[in-house]
Design an enzyme around this catalytic site. Structure first.
Site, mmCIF file in Angstrom:
data_model
loop_
_atom_site.group_PDB
_atom_site.id
_atom_site.type_symbol
_atom_site.label_atom_id
_atom_site.label_comp_id
_atom_site.label_asym_id
_atom_site.label_seq_id
_atom_site.Cartn_x
_atom_site.Cartn_y
_atom_site.Cartn_z
ATOM 1 N N TYR A 83 -11.278 -1.067 1.271
ATOM 2 C CA TYR A 83 -10.807 -1.816 0.159
ATOM 3 C C TYR A 83 -11.162 -3.524 0.269
ATOM 4 O O TYR A 83 -11.594 -4.244 -0.562
ATOM 5 C CB TYR A 83 -9.573 -1.532 -0.220
ATOM 6 C CG TYR A 83 -9.256 -0.189 -0.902
ATOM 7 C CD1 TYR A 83 -10.034 0.150 -2.056
ATOM 8 C CD2 TYR A 83 -8.221 0.670 -0.536
ATOM 9 C CE1 TYR A 83 -9.769 1.378 -2.800
ATOM 10 C CE2 TYR A 83 -8.071 1.838 -1.300
ATOM 11 C CZ TYR A 83 -8.875 2.329 -2.324
ATOM 12 O OH TYR A 83 -8.472 3.264 -2.898
ATOM 13 N N ARG A 130 0.870 -1.085 -0.034
ATOM 14 C CA ARG A 130 0.089 0.049 0.167
ATOM 15 C C ARG A 130 0.942 1.218 -0.011
ATOM 16 O O ARG A 130 0.473 2.284 -0.612
ATOM 17 C CB ARG A 130 -1.010 -0.040 1.209
ATOM 18 C CG ARG A 130 -1.999 1.217 1.300
ATOM 19 C CD ARG A 130 -2.832 1.133 2.734
ATOM 20 N NE ARG A 130 -3.425 2.298 2.919
ATOM 21 C CZ ARG A 130 -4.736 2.499 2.285
ATOM 22 N NH1 ARG A 130 -5.356 1.869 1.332
ATOM 23 N NH2 ARG A 130 -5.090 3.779 2.707
ATOM 24 N N LEU A 147 -6.684 7.688 -1.532
ATOM 25 C CA LEU A 147 -7.047 6.233 -1.352
ATOM 26 C C LEU A 147 -7.998 5.988 -0.093
ATOM 27 O O LEU A 147 -7.877 6.645 0.887
ATOM 28 C CB LEU A 147 -5.572 5.714 -0.923
ATOM 29 C CG LEU A 147 -4.464 5.330 -1.783
ATOM 30 C CD1 LEU A 147 -2.926 4.982 -1.095
ATOM 31 C CD2 LEU A 147 -5.082 3.962 -2.758
ATOM 32 N N SER A 148 -8.993 4.990 -0.237
ATOM 33 C CA SER A 148 -9.857 4.649 0.668
ATOM 34 C C SER A 148 -9.125 3.883 1.789
ATOM 35 O O SER A 148 -8.024 3.333 1.749
ATOM 36 C CB SER A 148 -10.814 3.786 0.279
ATOM 37 O OG SER A 148 -11.878 4.586 -0.640
ATOM 38 N N ALA A 149 -9.700 3.913 2.982
ATOM 39 C CA ALA A 149 -9.257 3.047 4.117
ATOM 40 C C ALA A 149 -9.079 1.644 3.634
ATOM 41 O O ALA A 149 -10.017 1.042 3.051
ATOM 42 C CB ALA A 149 -10.061 3.179 5.291
#
Length: 362
Positions: free
Chosen positions: A69, A38, A63-65
């Site tokens: 995802y 990540r 970016l989502s948490a």
């Protein structure tokens, strides 16, 4: 949205925490998450936050948490050979993980509103292909990104097996999203503050499941003020693999089988496999969460009521672990890329070897 699991010290520990909290539940999803670090999708100055279960935004890059995802990947129920459409594809992090599961005969398309983000995603994709040893453990369905507003996709576009939208969908756009799906397909999107899974069970039949509460920025509405006309988004064509590509896929697959058979043969002779280094025990820490307020992100901490009770127990466990690991302070050797070594040892011209290895740097 985030803070469902405690922070990790590296990508593997973050995945361990997501597994422990049951956000990652299947082997395919776990493999994809472990294969792509990540932190590689963060700007250098922000990498210290990469393994926290928090969303990250810098300019147009978002970016989502990790917990989000994870739920998305599990809900999509991905399988090799499927077609996938990512609406608001962003950095390409999710699309690349999906591509590891779809394999060489899948379809992996993304639509992104901002041209600078598409360039960023292409750079990150190129970095992954050229430098990551994880790449050779999979046959990859490389994502293709196009610029445009995902609410203006050409009506004659093909339908997809799996669709994900990474922005909040207004109720009036629900049917538009559903029509992007094939019968039997799955759509995952934030709808009315809930991450929602919709399965198309027939031409006009749907099953809907609410997964968890989320907070996403809403989809940006098309702006036709300049020209007064819609700017239709034309998705990439579904291309047929060239004979060269098919040959490369077949040869790499055969080499992997040979490597696996050789490894099984060595195991059968009684040779011991290399020792596995024990991972540090995952301890529950204070949970981290984030709050969205007027499009700004604020991080805060929520104390775990059991922290005080478990503190002495955790300290004792850590002391015992330290005693167990003291005799061997050596770090594990980096994993060997057996596929690369095997290809390089073949009696083939160098250009062909490099082609089989996708001209990778490592």
């Amino acid at each position: 949205m985030g803070g469902a699991v405690s922070a990790g010290e590296d990508n593997d520990e973050l995945i361990d925490n997501l597994k422990e909290a049951q956000y990652i539940r299947t082997e395919l999803v776990e493999q994809a998450f472990r294969a792509i670090d990540r932190a590689d999708y963060y700007l250098e100055e922000f990498k210290d936050n990469a393994y926290k279960d928090l969303a990250w935004k810098h300019g147009n890059i978002h970016l989502s948490a990790p917990c989000i995802y994870s739920e998305v990947m599990e809900a999509l129920d991905l399988q090799p050979g499927l077609s996938f459409l990512n609406l608001g594809s962003g950095t390409g992090y999710l699309s690349s993980m999906v591509g590891l599961i779809l394999g060489p005969f899948g379809v992996n398309h993304g639509v992104e509103l901002h041209s600078d983000v598409i360039e960023y995603a292409k750079q990150k994709l190129d970095f992954f292909i050229k430098t990551s040893d994880s790449f050779d453990k999979f046959e990859f369905c490389e994502p293709s990104f196009v610029i445009g507003n995902c609410l203006e996709i050409s009506p004659d576009c093909t339908q997809y097996d799996r669709v994900y939208c990474g922005a909040g969908v207004q109720k009036e756009h629900e049917d538009y999203m559903k029509n992007l799906l094939k019968v039997g397909g799955i759509l995952v999107m934030p709808l009315e503050e809930k991450l929602t899974k919709i399965t198309r069970t027939g031409p006009s039949a749907w099953e809907t499941k609410k997964i968890l509460a989320v907070s996403f920025a809403p989809l940006i509405q098309p702006n036709h003020a300049d020209s007064g006309k819609s700017r239709l988004v034309h998705l990439p064509p579904v291309a047929v693999r060239s004979l060269q590509d098919l040959a490369r896929i077949a040869i790499r697959g055969t080499i992997k089988k040979i490597i696996h058979q050789e490894a099984m043969g060595k195991a059968g002779t009684g040779l011991r496999s290399p020792p596995r280094f024990k991972r540090r025990r995952v301890r529950r820490r204070r949970m981290e969460t984030i709050v969205f307020l007027d499009k700004e992100v604020f991080a805060s901490r929520i104390s775990n009521p059991s922290d005080d009770n478990n503190n002495s127990e955790d300290m004792e466990d850590e002391r015992l672990e330290e005693e167990e690991t003291k005799p061997s302070e050596l770090k594990p050797d980096p994993p060997v890329n057996f596929l690369r070594e095997k290809v390089l040892s073949l009696p083939l011209p160098d250009p062909l070897k490099y082609y089989l290895l996708y001209y990778r740097e490592k």
